[in-house]
Design a protein around this motif. Structure first.
Motif, PDB file in Angstrom:
ATOM      1  N   SER A 136       1.093  -1.163   0.119  1.00  0.00           N
ATOM      2  CA  SER A 136       0.032   0.208   0.119  1.00  0.00           C
ATOM      3  C   SER A 136       0.941   1.173   0.168  1.00  0.00           C
ATOM      4  O   SER A 136       1.810   1.271   1.043  1.00  0.00           O
ATOM      5  N   PRO A 182      -8.132   4.424   4.411  1.00  0.00           N
ATOM      6  CA  PRO A 182      -8.798   2.970   4.493  1.00  0.00           C
ATOM      7  C   PRO A 182      -7.611   1.834   4.242  1.00  0.00           C
ATOM      8  O   PRO A 182      -7.508   0.869   4.760  1.00  0.00           O
ATOM      9  N   ARG A 232      -4.420   2.427   3.776  1.00  0.00           N
ATOM     10  CA  ARG A 232      -3.126   2.469   4.739  1.00  0.00           C
ATOM     11  C   ARG A 232      -3.390   1.716   6.010  1.00  0.00           C
ATOM     12  O   ARG A 232      -2.601   0.960   6.394  1.00  0.00           O
ATOM     13  N   GLY A 262      -6.214  -0.103   7.035  1.00  0.00           N
ATOM     14  CA  GLY A 262      -6.897  -1.219   6.948  1.00  0.00           C
ATOM     15  C   GLY A 262      -6.244  -2.490   6.594  1.00  0.00           C
ATOM     16  O   GLY A 262      -6.437  -3.719   7.087  1.00  0.00           O
ATOM     17  N   ILE A 265     -14.094  -4.951   7.995  1.00  0.00           N
ATOM     18  CA  ILE A 265     -13.004  -4.142   7.552  1.00  0.00           C
ATOM     19  C   ILE A 265     -13.177  -4.138   6.063  1.00  0.00           C
ATOM     20  O   ILE A 265     -12.608  -2.966   5.385  1.00  0.00           O
ATOM     21  N   LYS A 299     -15.184  -1.970   4.361  1.00  0.00           N
ATOM     22  CA  LYS A 299     -15.224  -0.618   4.534  1.00  0.00           C
ATOM     23  C   LYS A 299     -13.646  -0.072   3.580  1.00  0.00           C
ATOM     24  O   LYS A 299     -13.646   1.044   3.525  1.00  0.00           O
ATOM     25  N   ILE A 300     -13.055  -0.840   3.207  1.00  0.00           N
ATOM     26  CA  ILE A 300     -11.979  -0.598   2.369  1.00  0.00           C
ATOM     27  C   ILE A 300     -12.603  -0.450   1.017  1.00  0.00           C
ATOM     28  O   ILE A 300     -12.190   0.361   0.097  1.00  0.00           O
ATOM     29  N   GLY A 330     -13.896  -0.037  -2.277  1.00  0.00           N
ATOM     30  CA  GLY A 330     -14.438   1.066  -2.968  1.00  0.00           C
ATOM     31  C   GLY A 330     -14.365   2.500  -2.270  1.00  0.00           C
ATOM     32  O   GLY A 330     -14.677   3.458  -2.909  1.00  0.00           O
ATOM     33  N   ASN A 331     -13.553   2.585  -1.380  1.00  0.00           N
ATOM     34  CA  ASN A 331     -13.570   3.996  -0.586  1.00  0.00           C
ATOM     35  C   ASN A 331     -12.092   4.393  -0.822  1.00  0.00           C
ATOM     36  O   ASN A 331     -11.676   5.177  -0.067  1.00  0.00           O
ATOM     37  N   THR A 332     -11.248   4.130  -1.920  1.00  0.00           N
ATOM     38  CA  THR A 332      -9.915   4.316  -1.825  1.00  0.00           C
ATOM     39  C   THR A 332      -9.739   5.205  -3.045  1.00  0.00           C
ATOM     40  O   THR A 332     -10.416   5.067  -3.857  1.00  0.00           O
ATOM     41  N   ILE A 333      -8.323   5.491  -3.211  1.00  0.00           N
ATOM     42  CA  ILE A 333      -7.969   6.324  -4.404  1.00  0.00           C
ATOM     43  C   ILE A 333      -7.897   5.288  -5.739  1.00  0.00           C
ATOM     44  O   ILE A 333      -8.373   5.748  -6.792  1.00  0.00           O
ATOM     45  N   ASP A 382      -9.328  -2.102  -3.298  1.00  0.00           N
ATOM     46  CA  ASP A 382     -10.067  -3.180  -3.599  1.00  0.00           C
ATOM     47  C   ASP A 382      -9.270  -4.447  -3.844  1.00  0.00           C
ATOM     48  O   ASP A 382      -9.764  -5.346  -3.214  1.00  0.00           O
ATOM     49  N   ARG A 388     -10.305  10.725   3.051  1.00  0.00           N
ATOM     50  CA  ARG A 388     -11.704   9.949   2.505  1.00  0.00           C
ATOM     51  C   ARG A 388     -12.806  10.277   3.558  1.00  0.00           C
ATOM     52  O   ARG A 388     -13.684   9.469   3.593  1.00  0.00           O
ATOM     53  N   MET A 427     -16.029  11.730   1.742  1.00  0.00           N
ATOM     54  CA  MET A 427     -17.014  11.046   0.911  1.00  0.00           C
ATOM     55  C   MET A 427     -18.597  11.353   0.862  1.00  0.00           C
ATOM     56  O   MET A 427     -18.929  11.146   1.789  1.00  0.00           O
ATOM     57  N   LYS A 435     -19.201   4.201  -7.119  1.00  0.00           N
ATOM     58  CA  LYS A 435     -18.603   4.139  -5.575  1.00  0.00           C
ATOM     59  C   LYS A 435     -18.963   5.704  -5.145  1.00  0.00           C
ATOM     60  O   LYS A 435     -19.271   6.705  -5.732  1.00  0.00           O
ATOM     61  N   PHE A 437     -10.468   3.952  11.006  1.00  0.00           N
ATOM     62  CA  PHE A 437      -9.105   3.691  10.556  1.00  0.00           C
ATOM     63  C   PHE A 437      -8.306   4.673  10.739  1.00  0.00           C
ATOM     64  O   PHE A 437      -7.110   4.624  11.130  1.00  0.00           O
ATOM     65  N   ILE A 477      -7.207   3.781  14.465  1.00  0.00           N
ATOM     66  CA  ILE A 477      -6.602   2.622  15.278  1.00  0.00           C
ATOM     67  C   ILE A 477      -5.243   2.719  15.600  1.00  0.00           C
ATOM     68  O   ILE A 477      -4.846   2.355  16.537  1.00  0.00           O
ATOM     69  N   ARG A 521       6.220   3.836   2.707  1.00  0.00           N
ATOM     70  CA  ARG A 521       4.759   3.543   2.125  1.00  0.00           C
ATOM     71  C   ARG A 521       3.914   2.790   3.025  1.00  0.00           C
ATOM     72  O   ARG A 521       4.479   2.245   3.977  1.00  0.00           O
ATOM     73  N   GLY A 522       2.641   2.656   2.819  1.00  0.00           N
ATOM     74  CA  GLY A 522       1.709   1.966   3.590  1.00  0.00           C
ATOM     75  C   GLY A 522       1.526   2.404   5.178  1.00  0.00           C
ATOM     76  O   GLY A 522       1.875   3.545   5.272  1.00  0.00           O
ATOM     77  N   ASP A 523       1.445   1.642   5.809  1.00  0.00           N
ATOM     78  CA  ASP A 523       1.221   1.987   7.230  1.00  0.00           C
ATOM     79  C   ASP A 523       2.290   2.104   8.194  1.00  0.00           C
ATOM     80  O   ASP A 523       2.383   2.536   9.351  1.00  0.00           O
TER      81      ASP A 523
END
Ligand SMILES: Cc1cc2nc3c(=O)[nH]c(=O)nc-3n(C[C@H](O)[C@H](O)[C@H](O)COP(=O)(O)O)c2cc1C
Ligand code: SF4
Ligand code: SF4
Ligand code: SF4
Ligand code: FES
Lengths: 450, 388
Positions: free
Chosen positions: A353, A359, A361, A363, A390, A393-394, A396-399, A404, B55, B58, B74, B107, B110, B188-190
């Motif tokens: 990611s 979501p 990062r 999730g 979880i 909620k990820i 469809g809600n991301t860039i 997905d 996000r 949205m 979406k 999110f 957490i 990157r990422g978390d």
């Protein structure tokens, strides 16, 4: 025997070299293309029904016709050779063994799209393939198929190879463009789409290696002829990289007329499951697409034979179907543990990611931690529902679609293998000792459709 | 006269407004105002290319436009989606939007330390506001949270990465306002983090603005750290003749002391004018400034409620319900003077004495500038051995 269009010359000794490739009919497509008008080439590709081989399956001809053509602005063609999806390794084969096929496809496509500078963005780990490609580009330059005023048409084109630094996310087309521009490989927020504002804010087409290679046979045999291969909107041939518990892992070119069952069990392709084991599950299109249990893999819910086509693999939607994706065909036999497998995938997506949107990062890491707990005997029953929540909620809600892609495998595993998750929770010690899951899904011949 | 520009009609939560083409859904919602404005954590109207990351904003587009009334498949980030003529948007009227937003808040939280009691941002923190408005009570996250070391980015700014929500605002600020960027997102990422490549200080005349744009307590003002809770300080508008910036600032006062200088924020929590480091960090005397008057605080509820005098005693509910007098162990109002002391009257931190009969007594602030001692550049960082 299915028809071969991409790998028909792969067995020829020395085909990696220009001379051998040329002697065997190479660069005929370029010669043909340069006598056509660029718009007619696009028309030919449209007629062929070719769909993008990078994962999404978007019709290539249509994508090309969307390319904006403002006066006085450069246009770019970028070849996506980042191939990092677990289970997918078809582009590597093409580039490593028949590099001139890709170069030829790139020259034709560049001409059709009016790209004077064309880039191949290749994943960093394919370091040795960079040399192979550069060798091929140098040979094509020498032969006059690249460079200035190609074949006297006044069209200039040069191909550059750019190495990535080993990030899966740089395969996403806008992250790829950012990376190519020398920036951090974060996917862009769309719109604008690359067809309008891509590389250096210029109109850009990004296509997969296999898509661009397929342009060569399309030109050689004609779009209509190409469209006759396959069924419905799945035209032409497709490379499948098969791996996992099969007797003959490797790259197969299929014309999209065979069934999944034939692909797994016939000696021409995967050659069945080793050691007399039974088929348990399969991911038919690379790690991002939903996993299917054996019964749903071989037959659709309607009881029809499932075919190796875009439509048939997707039949039933995500409830009972999957996707063709990028053609990474991963087979799991009865000994494999779906929970462990899902955990491994979750770890991959967490690691890959880009971390832009919350979501994805947060999730992806959370899902991996929960799956880790379940796999290692520390899970709770409620964790399974939590995982489901979880992922929902990820999705469809991301860039970008990586969110997905991280959610789907988890969703599909729970949807189809919920009792295996429950079994892990209820039998933590046994689940760890055996390190594989329940076998009762493996029942390929007596198909009982839910 | 030139031809009149065609306006786009957009309906958000059943309220219709006409806006110019090129307006985002979020901007249109802000024009309408009220509850239907989606919350934002990363978008910043004063900076280009912000938004799209967190996000939280949205919304559902129930109809794309009059020409193409199909719904968008979406949810879309309202800060990054432009309106079309005839677009119908659902925000708080769509349960799916609220559910997704709840998910985003979860999110964001957490891995968040939630150390509000010791966080300088508390009271003016967008994440606090967001989680009060849209979050759930508990957390379903049962793992160890991600943490980072605190880093001093030079003499003025401290980075507490653990609290960062990676909104990228500070990155855009450094690019667009400070003119040079020495920090960015690494990894990157978390495990992505805001950092300088090697521990470098951020220096540019305008870099202090990253503190103002940071929606959380990840970037804090080292000249203000731990000096006071924001709700004990009184915001006033002031200006000075500054050669570098417009010099229009907000002073955060305690008695006659200027404890902190920030940009002036509008009702969306965005600064109106960028201010320079000199105004922000070096001008901490009232005499440096021309005071215009008190700020009307309309959004940050905690601050606007920081009037610790004249508070109405809540009505008793016990007697009407139980039909008897409560058995009191101690009447807090009788033994404590907390609610009767006007903290604005004392220029230093309150102590026990302040509330016990000597309302003007106060303690010492360890980071106050002491005559002859020089400024305490090290702040009050407990991990920093040089701290007094
Ligand atoms: C996370 C992610 C990774 C991707 N990786 C690749 C890749 O490695 N190779 C590729 O061809 N397409 C990849 N794609 C798809 C590309 O974004 C894009 O759709 C594709 O290059 C378009 O080419 P096509 O139309 O020829 O399929 C990826 C997409 C995502 C979201
Ligand atoms: S979905 Fe994941 S990979 Fe894609 S932009 Fe968001 S954080 Fe990055
Ligand atoms: S950043 Fe906000 S939510 Fe986080 S600890 Fe500080 S005040 Fe609390
Ligand atoms: S440090 Fe603050 S402004 Fe910068 S990305 Fe993190 S939360 Fe946003
Ligand atoms: S404010 Fe729109 S995504 Fe963050």
């Amino acid at each position: 025997m299915g028809r071969k269009l991409l790998l028909d010359k792969a067995h020829i000794e020395g085909i990696r070299n220009y001379d051998v490739y040329r002697r065997n009919g190479g660069y005929a497509a370029v010669e043909k293309a340069f006598k056509m008008a660029p718009a007619d080439i696009v028309e030919e590709v449209k007629k062929s029904g070719l769909r993008g081989r990078g994962g999404a399956g978007f019709p290539t001809g249509m994508k090309w016709s969307f390319l904006a053509k403002p006066e006085g602005v450069a246009r770019y063609l970028v070849c996506n050779a980042d191939e990092s999806e677990p289970g997918t390794f078809k582009d590597r084969y093409l580039m490593e063994f028949i590099p001139h096929l890709l170069i030829e496809g790139l020259i034709v496509s560049s001409f059709a799209l009016g790209s004077n500078r064309t880039y191949i963005y290749i994943r960093g780990e394919y370091a040795w393939i960079v040399d192979i490609l550069e060798q091929a580009i140098a040979e094509a330059n020498q032969a006059g198929f690249l460079g200035k005023n190609i074949l006297g048409t006044g069209f200039d084109c040069q191909i550059y190879v750019q190495r990535g630094a080993g990030a899966y996310i740089c395969g996403e087309e806008t992250a790829l463009l950012e990376s190519l521009e020398g920036k951090r490989g974060n996917p862009r927020i769309k719109p604008p789409f690359p067809a309008v504002k891509g590389l250096y804010d210029c109109p850009t087409v990004v296509n997969n290696v296999e898509t661009l290679a397929a342009i060569v046979p399309i030109l050689n045999i004609g779009g209509e002829e190409y469209a006759k291969i396959g069924v419905g909107r799945s035209t032409g041939t497709k490379l499948i990289s098969a791996c996992g518990n099969i007797n003959k892992p490797g790259i197969y070119e299929i014309d999209m007329t065979i069934s999944v069952e034939e692909f797994i069990y016939s000696d021409e392709y995967c050659g069945g499951i080793p050691n007399g084991k039974k088929l348990k599950a399969c991911i038919p299109g690379g790690s991002s697409v939903p996993i299917l249990p054996a019964n749903l893999l071989l037959k659709t819910v309607k009881g029809e034979k499932r075919m190796m086509t875009y439509e048939s693999l997707a039949d039933g939607g995500f409830a009972t179907g999957s996707m063709m994706g990028s053609g990474g065909f991963i087979v799991l036999d009865e000994d494999q543990c779906v929970v462990r497998h899902t955990m491994t995938l979750a770890r991959f997506y967490r690691h890959e990611s880009c971390g832009q949107c919350s979501p994805c990062r947060e999730g992806t890491g959370w899902m991996e931690k929960i799956l880790h707990n379940i796999e290692y005997g520390k899970g709770k029953m409620s964790d399974i529902d939590l995982l489901w929540d979880i992922q929902s909620k990820i999705e469809g809600n991301t860039i970008c679609p990586l969110g997905d892609a991280a959610a789907w495998p988890v969703a599909a595993a729970i949807r189809h293998f919920r009792d295996e998750f429950e079994w892990h929770v209820l039998n933590p010690e046994e689940a760890q000792k055996r390190n594989f899951g329940l076998a009762h899904y493996a029942d390929p011949l007596e198909v009982s459709v839910a | 006269m030139a031809e009149e520009k065609k306006l786009f009609k957009v309906t958000i939560d059943n309220i219709t407004i006409e806006v110019e083409p090129g307006t985002s859904i979020l901007q249109a919602a802000r024009m309408i105002g009220g509850d239907i404005v989606p919350p934002t954590m990363c978008y910043y109207s004063k900076l280009k290319n912000t938004g799209g990351y967190c996000r939280t904003c949205m919304v559902k587009v129930a109809a794309g436009s009059t020409a193409d009334p199909r719904p968008m498949p979406k949810l879309v980030a309202s800060c990054r989606t432009n309106v079309m003529d005839g677009m119908i948007v659902e925000n708080i009227t769509n349960p799916a939007v609220l559910e997704a937003r709840k998910g985003v808040v979860e999110f964001l939280l957490i891995n968040h330390p939630l150390d509000c009691p010791v966080c300088d941002q508390a009271g003016e923190c967008d994440l606090q506001d967001l989680s009060y408005a849209h979050g759930t009570e508990g957390s379903r996250f049962e793992f160890r949270k991600r943490t980072f070391e605190r880093i001093d980015l030079g003499p003025y700014i401290q980075l507490h990465m653990t609290r960062c929500i990676l909104c990228y605002r500070c990155v855009h600020t450094a690019n667009q306002v400070a003119g040079q960027r020495e920090h960015g997102v690494l990894d990157r990422g978390d495990h992505a983090q805001i950092a300088t490549y090697i521990r470098e200080s951020l220096d540019s005349e305008f870099i202090g603005n990253v503190i103002d744009v940071c929606p959380v307590g990840a970037l804090t003002d080292r000249t203000f750290r731990f000096k006071n809770r924001v709700w004990f300080t009184k915001p006033v508008e002031a200006h000075r003749d500054c050669p570098t910036c417009k010099g229009k600032v907000r002073l955060w006062m305690r008695g006659d002391d200027v404890l902190r200088v920030t940009g002036r924020k509008d009702q969306w929590g965005e600064v109106e004018d960028w201010i320079c480091n000199d105004c922000r960090f070096e001008k901490k005397k009232v005499s440096d400034w021309v005071i215009e008057g008190p700020t009307t605080v309309n959004r940050h509820s905690v601050i606007s409620q920081g009037h610790y005098t004249g508070i109405k005693k809540p009505g008793e509910t016990f007697e009407p319900l139980m039909h008897r007098k409560p058995k009191l162990l101690m009447d807090i109002h009788a033994v404590s003077n907390v609610n009767k002391v006007d903290l604005n009257n004392i220029p230093g931190p309150a102590t026990g004495k302040t509330f016990n009969g000597d309302p003007l007594s106060m303690g010492n602030n360890p980071t106050d500038v002491k005559e002859g001692v020089g400024r305490n550049m090290a702040g009050t960082d407990s991990t920093n051995p040089d701290t007094p």
